[in-house]
Design a protein around this motif. Structure first.
Motif, PDB file in Angstrom:
ATOM      1  N   TYR A 181      63.323 -48.696  79.531  1.00  0.00           N
ATOM      2  CA  TYR A 181      63.455 -47.593  80.483  1.00  0.00           C
ATOM      3  C   TYR A 181      64.366 -46.534  79.871  1.00  0.00           C
ATOM      4  CZ  TYR A 181      62.288 -51.322  83.812  1.00  0.00           C
ATOM      5  OH  TYR A 181      61.691 -52.363  84.466  1.00  0.00           O
ATOM      6  N   THR A 182      63.946 -45.280  79.942  1.00  0.00           N
ATOM      7  CA  THR A 182      64.814 -44.213  79.467  1.00  0.00           C
ATOM      8  C   THR A 182      64.700 -42.989  80.382  1.00  0.00           C
ATOM      9  OG1 THR A 182      65.440 -42.827  77.590  1.00  0.00           O
ATOM     10  CG2 THR A 182      63.116 -43.382  77.763  1.00  0.00           C
ATOM     11  N   PRO A 183      65.807 -42.461  80.876  1.00  0.00           N
ATOM     12  CA  PRO A 183      67.158 -43.006  80.753  1.00  0.00           C
ATOM     13  C   PRO A 183      67.304 -44.257  81.616  1.00  0.00           C
ATOM     14  CG  PRO A 183      67.208 -41.156  82.254  1.00  0.00           C
ATOM     15  CD  PRO A 183      65.801 -41.242  81.707  1.00  0.00           C
ATOM     16  N   ALA A 184      68.451 -44.907  81.479  1.00  0.00           N
ATOM     17  CA  ALA A 184      68.757 -46.088  82.286  1.00  0.00           C
ATOM     18  C   ALA A 184      68.938 -45.674  83.745  1.00  0.00           C
ATOM     19  CB  ALA A 184      70.030 -46.748  81.766  1.00  0.00           C
ATOM     20  N   GLY A 185      68.992 -46.651  84.602  1.00  0.00           N
ATOM     21  CA  GLY A 185      69.250 -46.420  86.019  1.00  0.00           C
ATOM     22  C   GLY A 185      68.284 -47.160  86.914  1.00  0.00           C
ATOM     23  N   TYR A 186      67.032 -47.327  86.453  1.00  0.00           N
ATOM     24  CA  TYR A 186      66.046 -47.976  87.311  1.00  0.00           C
ATOM     25  C   TYR A 186      66.349 -49.465  87.491  1.00  0.00           C
ATOM     26  CZ  TYR A 186      61.636 -48.248  89.825  1.00  0.00           C
ATOM     27  OH  TYR A 186      60.682 -48.408  90.806  1.00  0.00           O
ATOM     28  N   GLY A 193      72.380 -61.811  79.562  1.00  0.00           N
ATOM     29  CA  GLY A 193      71.698 -60.753  80.279  1.00  0.00           C
ATOM     30  C   GLY A 193      71.841 -60.974  81.768  1.00  0.00           C
ATOM     31  N   GLU A 194      71.137 -60.165  82.516  1.00  0.00           N
ATOM     32  CA  GLU A 194      71.197 -60.218  83.975  1.00  0.00           C
ATOM     33  C   GLU A 194      69.798 -60.530  84.501  1.00  0.00           C
ATOM     34  OE1 GLU A 194      72.312 -57.247  87.711  1.00  0.00           O
ATOM     35  OE2 GLU A 194      72.496 -56.527  85.658  1.00  0.00           O
ATOM     36  N   LEU A 195      69.655 -61.704  85.124  1.00  0.00           N
ATOM     37  CA  LEU A 195      68.377 -62.116  85.687  1.00  0.00           C
ATOM     38  C   LEU A 195      68.280 -61.628  87.115  1.00  0.00           C
ATOM     39  CD1 LEU A 195      65.723 -63.674  85.407  1.00  0.00           C
ATOM     40  CD2 LEU A 195      66.966 -65.720  86.199  1.00  0.00           C
ATOM     41  N   ILE A 196      67.236 -60.853  87.393  1.00  0.00           N
ATOM     42  CA  ILE A 196      67.003 -60.324  88.737  1.00  0.00           C
ATOM     43  C   ILE A 196      65.571 -60.672  89.114  1.00  0.00           C
ATOM     44  CG2 ILE A 196      67.021 -58.303  90.229  1.00  0.00           C
ATOM     45  CD1 ILE A 196      68.749 -56.892  88.085  1.00  0.00           C
ATOM     46  N   ASP A 197      65.420 -61.564  90.073  1.00  0.00           N
ATOM     47  CA  ASP A 197      64.089 -61.969  90.535  1.00  0.00           C
ATOM     48  C   ASP A 197      63.715 -61.092  91.719  1.00  0.00           C
ATOM     49  OD1 ASP A 197      61.733 -63.230  91.131  1.00  0.00           O
ATOM     50  OD2 ASP A 197      62.592 -65.228  91.289  1.00  0.00           O
ATOM     51  N   VAL A 198      62.647 -60.315  91.562  1.00  0.00           N
ATOM     52  CA  VAL A 198      62.210 -59.404  92.618  1.00  0.00           C
ATOM     53  C   VAL A 198      60.721 -59.579  92.839  1.00  0.00           C
ATOM     54  CG1 VAL A 198      61.930 -56.977  93.269  1.00  0.00           C
ATOM     55  CG2 VAL A 198      64.007 -57.703  92.132  1.00  0.00           C
ATOM     56  N   GLY A 207      75.588 -46.458  77.763  1.00  0.00           N
ATOM     57  CA  GLY A 207      76.054 -45.141  78.170  1.00  0.00           C
ATOM     58  C   GLY A 207      75.018 -44.397  79.004  1.00  0.00           C
ATOM     59  N   GLY A 208      74.136 -45.148  79.666  1.00  0.00           N
ATOM     60  CA  GLY A 208      73.112 -44.536  80.520  1.00  0.00           C
ATOM     61  C   GLY A 208      71.868 -44.075  79.788  1.00  0.00           C
ATOM     62  N   HIS A 209      71.822 -44.280  78.490  1.00  0.00           N
ATOM     63  CA  HIS A 209      70.689 -43.784  77.705  1.00  0.00           C
ATOM     64  C   HIS A 209      69.403 -44.555  77.967  1.00  0.00           C
ATOM     65  CE1 HIS A 209      72.879 -40.901  75.228  1.00  0.00           C
ATOM     66  NE2 HIS A 209      73.888 -41.749  75.329  1.00  0.00           N
ATOM     67  N   PHE A 210      69.480 -45.886  78.047  1.00  0.00           N
ATOM     68  CA  PHE A 210      68.278 -46.675  78.289  1.00  0.00           C
ATOM     69  C   PHE A 210      68.654 -48.049  78.829  1.00  0.00           C
ATOM     70  CE2 PHE A 210      69.503 -47.783  73.977  1.00  0.00           C
ATOM     71  CZ  PHE A 210      69.285 -49.152  73.908  1.00  0.00           C
ATOM     72  N   ALA A 211      67.642 -48.743  79.359  1.00  0.00           N
ATOM     73  CA  ALA A 211      67.773 -50.143  79.769  1.00  0.00           C
ATOM     74  C   ALA A 211      66.615 -50.901  79.126  1.00  0.00           C
ATOM     75  CB  ALA A 211      67.736 -50.275  81.280  1.00  0.00           C
ATOM     76  N   PHE A 212      66.843 -52.179  78.882  1.00  0.00           N
ATOM     77  CA  PHE A 212      65.866 -52.988  78.166  1.00  0.00           C
ATOM     78  C   PHE A 212      65.796 -54.357  78.834  1.00  0.00           C
ATOM     79  CE2 PHE A 212      64.892 -55.962  74.683  1.00  0.00           C
ATOM     80  CZ  PHE A 212      63.737 -55.389  74.163  1.00  0.00           C
ATOM     81  N   VAL A 222      54.395 -43.852  90.502  1.00  0.00           N
ATOM     82  CA  VAL A 222      54.747 -42.780  89.566  1.00  0.00           C
ATOM     83  C   VAL A 222      56.261 -42.609  89.572  1.00  0.00           C
ATOM     84  CG1 VAL A 222      54.530 -40.305  89.086  1.00  0.00           C
ATOM     85  CG2 VAL A 222      52.568 -41.574  89.982  1.00  0.00           C
ATOM     86  N   HIS A 223      56.862 -42.534  88.383  1.00  0.00           N
ATOM     87  CA  HIS A 223      58.294 -42.258  88.253  1.00  0.00           C
ATOM     88  C   HIS A 223      58.479 -40.795  87.878  1.00  0.00           C
ATOM     89  CE1 HIS A 223      59.161 -46.520  88.276  1.00  0.00           C
ATOM     90  NE2 HIS A 223      58.351 -46.708  87.257  1.00  0.00           N
ATOM     91  N   GLU A 224      59.411 -40.144  88.527  1.00  0.00           N
ATOM     92  CA  GLU A 224      59.741 -38.761  88.182  1.00  0.00           C
ATOM     93  C   GLU A 224      61.046 -38.664  87.411  1.00  0.00           C
ATOM     94  OE1 GLU A 224      57.604 -36.436  88.466  1.00  0.00           O
ATOM     95  OE2 GLU A 224      56.203 -37.558  89.730  1.00  0.00           O
ATOM     96  N   GLY A 225      61.826 -39.760  87.377  1.00  0.00           N
ATOM     97  CA  GLY A 225      63.141 -39.684  86.760  1.00  0.00           C
ATOM     98  C   GLY A 225      63.320 -40.458  85.471  1.00  0.00           C
ATOM     99  N   HIS A 226      62.319 -41.229  85.073  1.00  0.00           N
ATOM    100  CA  HIS A 226      62.463 -41.988  83.823  1.00  0.00           C
ATOM    101  C   HIS A 226      61.093 -42.356  83.260  1.00  0.00           C
ATOM    102  CE1 HIS A 226      61.944 -45.373  86.636  1.00  0.00           C
ATOM    103  NE2 HIS A 226      61.515 -46.053  85.582  1.00  0.00           N
ATOM    104  N   ASP A 227      61.093 -42.743  82.001  1.00  0.00           N
ATOM    105  CA  ASP A 227      59.901 -43.234  81.313  1.00  0.00           C
ATOM    106  C   ASP A 227      60.018 -44.747  81.190  1.00  0.00           C
ATOM    107  OD1 ASP A 227      59.224 -40.516  80.796  1.00  0.00           O
ATOM    108  OD2 ASP A 227      60.395 -40.564  78.949  1.00  0.00           O
ATOM    109  N   GLU A 228      58.850 -45.419  81.136  1.00  0.00           N
ATOM    110  CA  GLU A 228      58.813 -46.866  80.932  1.00  0.00           C
ATOM    111  C   GLU A 228      57.838 -47.180  79.805  1.00  0.00           C
ATOM    112  OE1 GLU A 228      59.575 -48.693  85.386  1.00  0.00           O
ATOM    113  OE2 GLU A 228      57.553 -48.719  84.594  1.00  0.00           O
TER     114      GLU A 228
END
Length: 156
Positions: free
Chosen positions: A117-122, A20-25, A40-45, A61-67
């Motif tokens: 996250y759906t769709p992916a991108g966040y 996976g990809e570890l991102i410390d923020v 394919g951009g459908h979701f991220a986990f 608040v997110h306007e472009g995806h669900d969590e």
């Protein structure tokens, strides 16, 4: 080989335990097991961990995806727009588009949770913040707000 319509691999994708990809923020260790590149951009986990007495994300608040948050270990204090609730192992919070939410770890132990996250991108928000901080920027509220705006997210 991919399915021509979805962009998702035409066969199952196995990700081993440490793949996976570890991102410390800002004190949150985000371990993305699947990103938009895999789905394919459908979701991220991701699986994330949050130290005791730490803020994971201030109300927003997110306007472009669900969590969707699923607690594995410890407890998360979740902001729901109407107040706060404590979630423990096995509890799930659905933060759909337009709903205020945030989370922190008010407990004495590390909290671990899954986030879908759906769709992916966040996941790119976390990559961008990590890159800015790695280049010397300070993770101020202003910097985080600037990056959130790029991903259709606003403070609540």
């Amino acid at each position: 080989m991919t399915d021509d319509q979805s962009g998702i691999p035409a066969r199952p994708l196995l990700r081993r335990r440490r793949e996976g990809e570890l991102i410390d923020v800002a004190g949150v260790a985000h371990f993305f097991r699947l990103t938009g590149e895999h789905t394919g951009g459908h979701f991220a986990f991701e699986e994330f961990s949050l130290a005791p007495n730490s803020i994971g994300a201030r109300p927003h608040v997110h306007e472009g995806h669900d969590e969707y948050f699923y607690v594995l270990e410890g407890e998360l204090t979740l902001h729901t727009g109407d107040g706060e609730v404590t979630a423990g192992p096995g509890d799930l919070l659905a933060a759909t588009r337009g709903t205020p939410h945030g989370f922190r770890n008010a407990g004495p132990a590390v909290a671990r949770a899954l986030c879908f996250y759906t769709p992916a991108g966040y996941e790119n928000y976390f990559r961008d913040v990590h890159a800015a901080v790695s280049a010397g920027a300070e993770a101020t509220d202003e910097l985080l707000a600037e990056f959130r705006g790029r991903y259709r997210t606003s403070s609540f």
